[in-house]
Design an enzyme around this catalytic site. Structure first.
Site, PDB file in Angstrom:
ATOM      1  N   LYS A  32     -10.576  46.783  36.591  1.00  0.00           N
ATOM      2  CA  LYS A  32      -9.225  46.207  36.483  1.00  0.00           C
ATOM      3  C   LYS A  32      -8.277  47.281  35.970  1.00  0.00           C
ATOM      4  CE  LYS A  32      -7.873  43.339  33.002  1.00  0.00           C
ATOM      5  NZ  LYS A  32      -6.563  43.595  32.391  1.00  0.00           N
ATOM      6  N   ASP A  59      -3.786  44.319  37.949  1.00  0.00           N
ATOM      7  CA  ASP A  59      -3.299  43.215  37.113  1.00  0.00           C
ATOM      8  C   ASP A  59      -1.827  43.459  36.767  1.00  0.00           C
ATOM      9  OD1 ASP A  59      -3.286  40.961  35.540  1.00  0.00           O
ATOM     10  OD2 ASP A  59      -4.345  41.880  33.849  1.00  0.00           O
ATOM     11  N   LYS A  61       0.668  41.051  37.163  1.00  0.00           N
ATOM     12  CA  LYS A  61       1.307  39.789  36.737  1.00  0.00           C
ATOM     13  C   LYS A  61       2.756  39.692  37.234  1.00  0.00           C
ATOM     14  CE  LYS A  61      -1.592  39.026  32.640  1.00  0.00           C
ATOM     15  NZ  LYS A  61      -2.337  40.291  32.507  1.00  0.00           N
ATOM     16  N   ASP A  64       9.009  37.067  39.648  1.00  0.00           N
ATOM     17  CA  ASP A  64      10.393  37.390  40.004  1.00  0.00           C
ATOM     18  C   ASP A  64      10.836  36.397  41.071  1.00  0.00           C
ATOM     19  OD1 ASP A  64      12.851  38.852  40.474  1.00  0.00           O
ATOM     20  OD2 ASP A  64      11.831  40.642  39.708  1.00  0.00           O
ATOM     21  N   THR A 118      -3.226  33.428  26.935  1.00  0.00           N
ATOM     22  CA  THR A 118      -3.974  32.900  25.775  1.00  0.00           C
ATOM     23  C   THR A 118      -3.312  33.297  24.459  1.00  0.00           C
ATOM     24  OG1 THR A 118      -5.428  34.778  26.006  1.00  0.00           O
ATOM     25  CG2 THR A 118      -6.242  32.689  26.844  1.00  0.00           C
ATOM     26  N   ARG A 209     -14.106  46.614  26.135  1.00  0.00           N
ATOM     27  CA  ARG A 209     -14.694  47.336  25.004  1.00  0.00           C
ATOM     28  C   ARG A 209     -16.206  47.197  24.850  1.00  0.00           C
ATOM     29  NH1 ARG A 209      -9.939  45.122  21.327  1.00  0.00           N
ATOM     30  NH2 ARG A 209     -10.188  43.539  22.951  1.00  0.00           N
TER      31      ARG A 209
END
Ligand code: C5P
Length: 231
Positions: A32, A59, A61, A64, A118, A209
């Site tokens: 990603k 990614d 997002k 518009d 989230t 991570r």
């Protein structure tokens, strides 16, 4: 639908992740690329990382007016990417235009809808004029996204089961917030293990991570893939 792993490249430059990616070639299929790297290095970083043999989830997002989002989908369709995100809060027309552009210019690209981030609390959502709980808003925006022609969503681990209960079975659910049982949670709070998320019905697990910071990233990725298969 089998579940697969997506490695989150949370870095500014491909240079920062290339040594690890070279080790992970042949183990991890998907990566990603997010706004951090894309705004620093642009389309070239997508080409460079795809050139290492990985499928790319971009990614961005997008959010518009319908015409601008559709034109952006057309622009990114020239890049070697397989998944792209847009905000479902942009509404039905924006999503329909995006789907039309995707079908015309990138028939194999999977568009994924982002619902409520989230990081948004119930109070934060209320401040934007939405009095419903984040959970209710996630279900509402997810239905709207599928109704508008999207075939995939990004969701938290805790949303997988409620979404699977209301959505067609072929909708892809892409889920971050994944931690093996013995790993550090970092800044993630509501997490699931790879096996739990796969069992709940996730299609793709986004992990950063726990793989990058592991002493042996290849072993960590292999262990997760094994756990996914078992799940
Ligand atoms: O390192 P970690 O496994 O926490 O990385 C997860 C990736 O998923 C990061 O790129 C992060 O920005 C993203 N993400 C997340 N939680 C969300 C949405 C996206 O962790 N709710």
């Amino acid at each position: 639908m089998p579940c697969d792993l997506i490695l989150a490249l949370d870095a500014q430059s491909p240079r920062d992740v290339t040594p690890a990616l070279k080790q992970l070639q042949g183990t991890v299929r998907w990566v990603k690329i997010g706004l951090e790297m894309f705004t620093a290095c642009g389309p070239d970083c997508v080409r460079e990382i795809s050139g290492l043999g990985f499928k790319v989830f971009l990614d961005l997002k997008l959010h518009d007016i319908p015409n601008t989002v559709a034109k952006s989908v057309e622009s990114v369709s020239k890049l070697p990417i397989q998944m792209l995100t847009l905000h479902t809060g942009g509404g039905r027309e924006m999503m329909q235009w995006a789907v039309k552009a995707q079908q015309q210019h990138a028939p194999n690209l999977l568009l994924l809808g982002v619902t409520v981030l989230t990081s948004t609390s119930a109070a934060g959502l209320a401040e934007t004029g939405v009095p419903d709980s984040p959970e209710k808003q996630v279900l509402r925006l997810s239905r709207l996204a599928i109704d508008s022609g999207l075939r995939g969503l990004v969701c938290s681990p805790l949303e997988i089961v409620p979404l699977r209960a209301i959505l067609p079975a072929d909708v892809a659910l892409v889920t971050p917030g994944i931690r093996p049982r013995d790993a550090k949670a970092d800044d993630q709070t509501r997490v699931m293990t790879p096996a739990e998320a796969a069992r709940a019905g996730a299609s793709y697990l986004v992990v950063g991570r726990p793989i990058f910071k592991a002493p042996d990233p290849v072993a960590a990725a292999r262990a997760m893939l094994a756990e996914i298969s078992a799940g």
